[in-house]
Design an enzyme around this catalytic site. Structure first.
Site, PDB file in Angstrom:
ATOM      1  N   GLU A 131       0.822  -1.218   0.000  1.00  0.00           N
ATOM      2  CA  GLU A 131       0.000   0.000   0.000  1.00  0.00           C
ATOM      3  C   GLU A 131       0.850   1.260   0.000  1.00  0.00           C
ATOM      4  OE1 GLU A 131      -2.840  -0.483  -1.125  1.00  0.00           O
ATOM      5  OE2 GLU A 131      -4.148   0.153   0.498  1.00  0.00           O
ATOM      6  N   THR A 184      -4.896  10.858  -5.745  1.00  0.00           N
ATOM      7  CA  THR A 184      -4.811  10.707  -4.289  1.00  0.00           C
ATOM      8  C   THR A 184      -4.192  11.963  -3.678  1.00  0.00           C
ATOM      9  OG1 THR A 184      -4.484   8.385  -4.713  1.00  0.00           O
ATOM     10  CG2 THR A 184      -4.047   9.109  -2.473  1.00  0.00           C
TER      11      THR A 184
HETATM   12  P1  ADP Z   1      -7.786   1.974  -4.994  1.00  0.00           P
HETATM   13  O1  ADP Z   1      -8.213   3.152  -4.180  1.00  0.00           O
HETATM   14  O2  ADP Z   1      -8.876   1.434  -5.843  1.00  0.00           O
HETATM   15  O3  ADP Z   1      -7.065   0.932  -4.198  1.00  0.00           O
HETATM   16  P2  ADP Z   1      -5.269   2.981  -5.411  1.00  0.00           P
HETATM   17  O4  ADP Z   1      -5.141   4.385  -5.887  1.00  0.00           O
HETATM   18  O5  ADP Z   1      -5.028   2.638  -3.971  1.00  0.00           O
HETATM   19  O6  ADP Z   1      -6.693   2.463  -5.910  1.00  0.00           O
HETATM   20  O7  ADP Z   1      -4.255   2.029  -6.159  1.00  0.00           O
HETATM   21  C1  ADP Z   1      -4.131   2.029  -7.500  1.00  0.00           C
HETATM   22  C2  ADP Z   1      -2.702   2.416  -7.880  1.00  0.00           C
HETATM   23  O8  ADP Z   1      -1.781   1.377  -7.534  1.00  0.00           O
HETATM   24  C3  ADP Z   1      -2.615   2.615  -9.354  1.00  0.00           C
HETATM   25  O9  ADP Z   1      -1.764   3.714  -9.589  1.00  0.00           O
HETATM   26  C4  ADP Z   1      -1.944   1.344  -9.849  1.00  0.00           C
HETATM   27  O10 ADP Z   1      -1.177   1.555 -11.000  1.00  0.00           O
HETATM   28  C5  ADP Z   1      -1.061   0.935  -8.685  1.00  0.00           C
HETATM   29  N1  ADP Z   1      -0.848  -0.523  -8.630  1.00  0.00           N
HETATM   30  C6  ADP Z   1       0.319  -1.187  -8.655  1.00  0.00           C
HETATM   31  N2  ADP Z   1       0.119  -2.515  -8.568  1.00  0.00           N
HETATM   32  C7  ADP Z   1      -1.213  -2.709  -8.466  1.00  0.00           C
HETATM   33  C8  ADP Z   1      -2.025  -3.876  -8.334  1.00  0.00           C
HETATM   34  N3  ADP Z   1      -1.523  -5.127  -8.306  1.00  0.00           N
HETATM   35  N4  ADP Z   1      -3.361  -3.685  -8.239  1.00  0.00           N
HETATM   36  C9  ADP Z   1      -3.881  -2.436  -8.271  1.00  0.00           C
HETATM   37  N5  ADP Z   1      -3.169  -1.311  -8.396  1.00  0.00           N
HETATM   38  C10 ADP Z   1      -1.825  -1.446  -8.489  1.00  0.00           C
END
Ligand code: ADP
Length: 311
Positions: A131, A184
Site C-alpha cells: 500500500e 490521491t
Molecule cells: P484503490 O483506491 O482502488 O485501491 P489505489 O489508488 O489505492 O486504488 O491504487 C491504485 C494504484 O496502484 C494505481 O496507480 C496502480 O497503477 C497501482 N498498482 C500497482 N500494482 C497494483 C495492483 N496489483 N493492483 C492495483 N493497483 C496497483
C-alpha cells in the site's frame, strides 16, 4: 500433509473510511474481487504476470502485490520464490481498495504455500508495504478488512499496528464508481489541517455510534451515525453529483453512506438486497444524467477476507 505448490486466492474489494471513520474503519465486500494464482518456486524472487487488460507493472518492486510479497520473503529464512498471476476484478484507482486486494491476496496465498506460519496481523504488515507503494504512506484501512474480513478498526499504526476485527451485521452495499479521476494527492491536499472541537465531538460521537450500531445490528443507529463532518465536506467538490446521489439513495431507502476511500466511488449501506438494487439504480441515475460513465456493484459484506479457494 504436504504443502501445496500452488494456490488460487480471491481477495475482496473493501470500503475504507466508511463515513465517519477516516483512516480507521474498513469493510470487506463479497464482490468484486481480485483472483491471484501463486506458485512456489525454488528460484528466489517474485515474477508477475497479469491476466487482465489494466497494464499494471510486472516489475515486483512497482506492483503492490510484488512489494507485499518481497516484504514477506524478507521474513522467510529459506530460499523460496513465487510466480504470481493476477486477474484484477477490481479496477485500479476506483476507491474500493484495488491495490489493497492484490497486496492482501498475494500475502494470504504465500502464507498458505508456507504452512500458514504468519498471523493475520503479520500479513497486514506485509500488505501495508504494498500500500505504501500505491499511496506513499503505510496505511491499513483497506488491507485490514481485505485480510480479516467483516468490519475492521485500525486503532493504531504506531508504536505497533493494532487492528480490531469485528463482525458486521447483515448489510447490502451499493457502490457506484463514476469514471472520473481523482488523484490521491488532490484528495489529500483538500483535507483541513485543523478541526474545530465542536465538529470533532460530533465526529467521534458518530464513530462510537457506528461501532455500537454494527455490534448490536441496530440499523437505526447505523443510519444516524454514518455521516462524516470533517473529510467528506472537504472532498465533496471533487465528486460532481455526490450530494444528489446521497439524496436519491436515501429516498430509495439507503441507511446512509458517503465517499469510499478517497473516491471517486460512493457507497451506500442498506438493510436488504431489493433496497440495495433500488439504491444502486438511484446512484446510477445521477451519473447517467450528468453524462458520466459509471459502474455499479451490489453485494453483501464479506465475513472473511482474502482466502484460498482452490489449490
Ligand atoms: P484503490 O483506491 O482502488 O485501491 P489505489 O489508488 O489505492 O486504488 O491504487 C491504485 C494504484 O496502484 C494505481 O496507480 C496502480 O497503477 C497501482 N498498482 C500497482 N500494482 C497494483 C495492483 N496489483 N493492483 C492495483 N493497483 C496497483
Amino acid at each position: 500433509m504436504p504443502l501445496p505448490d500452488s494456490v488460487l486466492v480471491h481477495a475482496p474489494a473493501t470500503l475504507s473510511n466508511l463515513g465517519c471513520g477516516f483512516d480507521v474503519f474498513g469493510l470487506a465486500l463479497a464482490a468484486p474481487y481480485d483472483t491471484i494464482r501463486l506458485r512456489r518456486t525454488g528460484a528466489p524472487g517474485v515474477r508477475i504476470r497479469h491476466l487482465d487488460a489494466y497494464n499494471l507493472p510486472t516489475d515486483p518492486a512497482r506492483n503492490v502485490a510484488g512489494v507485499a510479497l518481497l516484504a514477506l520473503l524478507a521474513a522467510v529464512p529459506e530460499a523460496v520464490g513465487f510466480e504470481m498471476e493476477i486477474t484484477k476484478g477490481i479496477k485500479p484507482g476506483s476507491g474500493v481498495g484495488s491495490s489493497a486486494a492484490s497486496a492482501a491476496g498475494a500475502v494470504v496465498a504465500a502464507n498458505a504455500l508456507l504452512g500458514n506460519r504468519f498471523s493475520q496481523l503479520e500479513l497486514v504488515e506485509f500488505a501495508m508495504a504494498g500500500e505504501a507503494l500505491a499511496s506513499g504512506a503505510r496505511h491499513a484501512d483497506n488491507v485490514a478488512p481485505a485480510i480479516f474480513g467483516g468490519f475492521t478498526v485500525v486503532r493504531a499504526l504506531e508504536p505497533a499496528t493494532d487492528i480490531v476485527a469485528l463482525p458486521a451485521p447483515t448489510l447490502w452495499v451499493a457502490v457506484v464508481h463514476p469514471q472520473i479521476e481523482i488523484k490521491t494527492k488532490d484528495a489529500r491536499q483538500v483535507l483541513p489541517a485543523a478541526v474545530p472541537l465542536g465538529l470533532a465531538v460530533r465526529q467521534w460521537a458518530n464513530v462510537a455510534g457506528l461501532v455500537a450500531g454494527f455490534l448490536t445490528a441496530d440499523y437505526g443507529l447505523i443510519s444516524r451515525s454514518l455521516d462524516d463532518y470533517i473529510v467528506e465536506p472537504a472532498r465533496a467538490p471533487l465528486i460532481p453529483g455526490l450530494a444528489e446521489a446521497r439524496r436519491r439513495a436515501l429516498a430509495a431507502g439507503a441507511l446512509g453512506g458517503g465517499i469510499s476511500g478517497s473516491g471517486p466511488s460512493i457507497f451506500m449501506l442498506n438493510r436488504d438486497e431489493p433496497t440495495a438494487h433500488a439504491v444502486a439504480a438511484a446512484l446510477g441515475s445521477v451519473f447517467a444524467e450528468l453524462g458520466i460513465e459509471f459502474n455499479l456493484y451490489v453485494g453483501t459484506v464479506a465475513p472473511e477476507g482474502a482466502r484460498v479457494v482452490a489449490e
